[in-house]
Design a protein around this motif. Sequence first.
Motif, mmCIF file in Angstrom:
data_model
loop_
_atom_site.group_PDB
_atom_site.id
_atom_site.type_symbol
_atom_site.label_atom_id
_atom_site.label_comp_id
_atom_site.label_asym_id
_atom_site.label_seq_id
_atom_site.Cartn_x
_atom_site.Cartn_y
_atom_site.Cartn_z
ATOM 1 N N VAL A 218 42.619 54.221 31.111
ATOM 2 C CA VAL A 218 42.862 53.711 32.461
ATOM 3 C C VAL A 218 43.255 54.858 33.383
ATOM 4 C CG1 VAL A 218 44.240 52.144 33.864
ATOM 5 C CG2 VAL A 218 43.573 51.484 31.544
ATOM 6 N N ASP B 125 41.199 50.266 35.913
ATOM 7 C CA ASP B 125 42.143 49.260 35.436
ATOM 8 C C ASP B 125 41.794 48.876 34.001
ATOM 9 O OD1 ASP B 125 43.581 48.752 37.992
ATOM 10 O OD2 ASP B 125 41.610 48.079 38.652
ATOM 11 N N ARG C 89 44.280 58.311 42.990
ATOM 12 C CA ARG C 89 44.392 57.408 41.846
ATOM 13 C C ARG C 89 44.956 58.161 40.651
ATOM 14 N NH1 ARG C 89 39.815 56.442 44.562
ATOM 15 N NH2 ARG C 89 39.571 54.372 45.463
#
Length: 545
Positions: free
Chosen positions: A309, A294, A178
Motif C-alpha cells: 500500500v 489502498d 502520497r
Amino acid sequence: MKTSDLLVKALENEGVRYIYGIPGEENLDLLESLRTSSIELILTRHEQAAGFMAATYGRLTGEPGVCLSTLGPGATNLVTAAAYAQLGGMPMIMIGGQKPIRTSKQGRFQIVDVVNLMKPVTKYSRQVVDGYHMPSMIREAFRVSMDERPGAAYIELPEDIAEEESSATVFDVVGHRRPDASEQSIDLAVEMIRKAQAPLVLIGAGANRKRTAESLRALMDCTGLYFFDTQMGKGVVDERHPQYIGTAALSDNDYLHSAIERADLIINVGHDDIEKPPFYMHKGGRQVIHINFDAANIDEVYFPQLNVVGDISNSVNRLADKLGRLPQEFDFFARVRDEVDSHLTRYFNDTRFPILPQALVSLLRDHLDAEDIVTLDNGIYKIWFARNYECHAPNTLLLDNALATMGAGLASAMTAKQLNPDRKVVSVNGDGGFLMNCQELETAVRMGLDLVVIILTDKAYGMIKWKQEGIGFENFGLDFNNPDFVQFANSFGATGHRAESHADFVDILEAALAGKGVHVIDLPVDYSMNHAILNKLLKESAAID
C-alpha cells in the motif's frame, strides 16, 4: 463580493479552465460572474453530456472537470454522469442551482433534494447555506474529488445565497505527497515473486490514472515478467512490448486466461474492483500481490495474500531495483503471446461488407498514430476494441468498463479533442448509443472541433441481442429504425458520409481524418460471426499446452 463571484474566484484559484453545462434562472448570478472571468463556459445541449465531458477532462488531466446545471430536472440529468465519474475513478465537480432557501417564492415547484440524491454516486455532496463557507467547500470538494480513489463531488448553490455579499477569501491550493509503501511489504513482495514458478503482472485502471507507464515499463524490461491488462488499464505500457500477452476483455475462455490459469502468482498493479475481474481467486489456489494506493477490498473472489500500500510508481520502482533479472522460465507465457498475436490478426484484412468489427479495429490502428485517441460508447464492438486494438500510449483508447453507460462516447471524444487539438480523435458509437446524445453534434460544430464520428449501424441494441441469442431466447424487443444519418449530420453543420463498401469506407475515413470540422460516418456493421468466433476461441485457447 457576491458569493457567485467568490465561487468563480475559488474555481480560478483551482486552475479551472472550462465549465460544461446548461445554466438556468437559478444560476444567473453565477453566469454573470463567469462572464467576466478567465473560465470558458462550454454550453452543451444536455446536462448528461456536460457531465460526461467534465468527467473525461478529469480522466485525461487528473484534475477535476467542472459541469453546471440548474435545479430539478437539470440536476437530475447529471446523476448518470456522476455515476460515470464515480465508478470510473474520474475527478469531477458538479455545481447545481436551487431555489432560494431563506424565503420561498414558488412552494415546492421543481424542488428535489438533489444533495441527498447525489450522495450514493458521489464522494462529497453539500449545499451552500452561507457565502462564508464557499471557499472551504470548493477546496474540500476538489481535494476529495482528486484523492484516491478519484470521483465526483456535488455543490448546490441556492439562488439567494449566490447573490448575497460575502467577505470570505479563497483558500490556498495545497497538495500532498502520497505515502510510500513500507520496506517490509516491498521485501515480502520480492520474496513471493522470487519463490513463484510462474509470476504474471496485471495492470488495472488505478495504474492508468496515475501515469505509471515509465515505472511499469522498467519493471518488465528489468525482470522479464510478462503482463496483461484490464480494459481500463490498456496502454499504460505500450502493447507492442514483447512481454505483453493481451487485454482481459472477456471474463474467461480467452487465450490469456490460459496464462492466468498457469500463473501461480498474480502481481496486481492498480486493481480497481469496479472493473469486471479478469480472474477469480480460490482458497488454496494462486497467490496475489495487491499493489495500490489502498489495501484491497476483500470479497469472495478477491482476497490478496499481500497488500503493498502506497504510491504505485514508487512501489514498482523499488520492486524492479530489488528483483533484477528473474531466473524463472516464461516459455509458456511466450507461447500464449504468440497465439494471441496470431488470433487477433485473423480478421484484420477481411474486406466483407457490412464491416466486421475486427476489420474496423485494424483500419483505425493503421490510420492513427501512437498518441491519437479513439473513444468508445458502449456496445458489443467494445469487446473487440478492447481485445484487438493495440494501445501504444496511456489513455489513447477511452472506454468505460465501470458504469458502462451508453451515450458517453461522443461527449468524451469532444473533450479529448478539446484538450488535444494536435491529435486525431475518432469516436466509435453504436447506433443505439449515438442517438442517446446525438444532439451534441451541434456543440462539437460550435466548438470548432476537428472530429471523426463513426456510427456502427445494425438497427438493434446489438450487445443485448447477442446475449439474448446466446441464452437461446427468441429475437424480441431489441430492433429499431434509424434516421438518415448523413442528412442528420449535415443539418447540424457537420459533414455526413455513408460507406457503401469496405473500400469506400477506407476512402471516407482517410478524407475525414485529413479534413477539417466534424465528420459523421454511417458504417453498417456485421456482428453475425460473434458467436462463431468466440466458440472457436474457447476450443483453441483450451488446447494451449
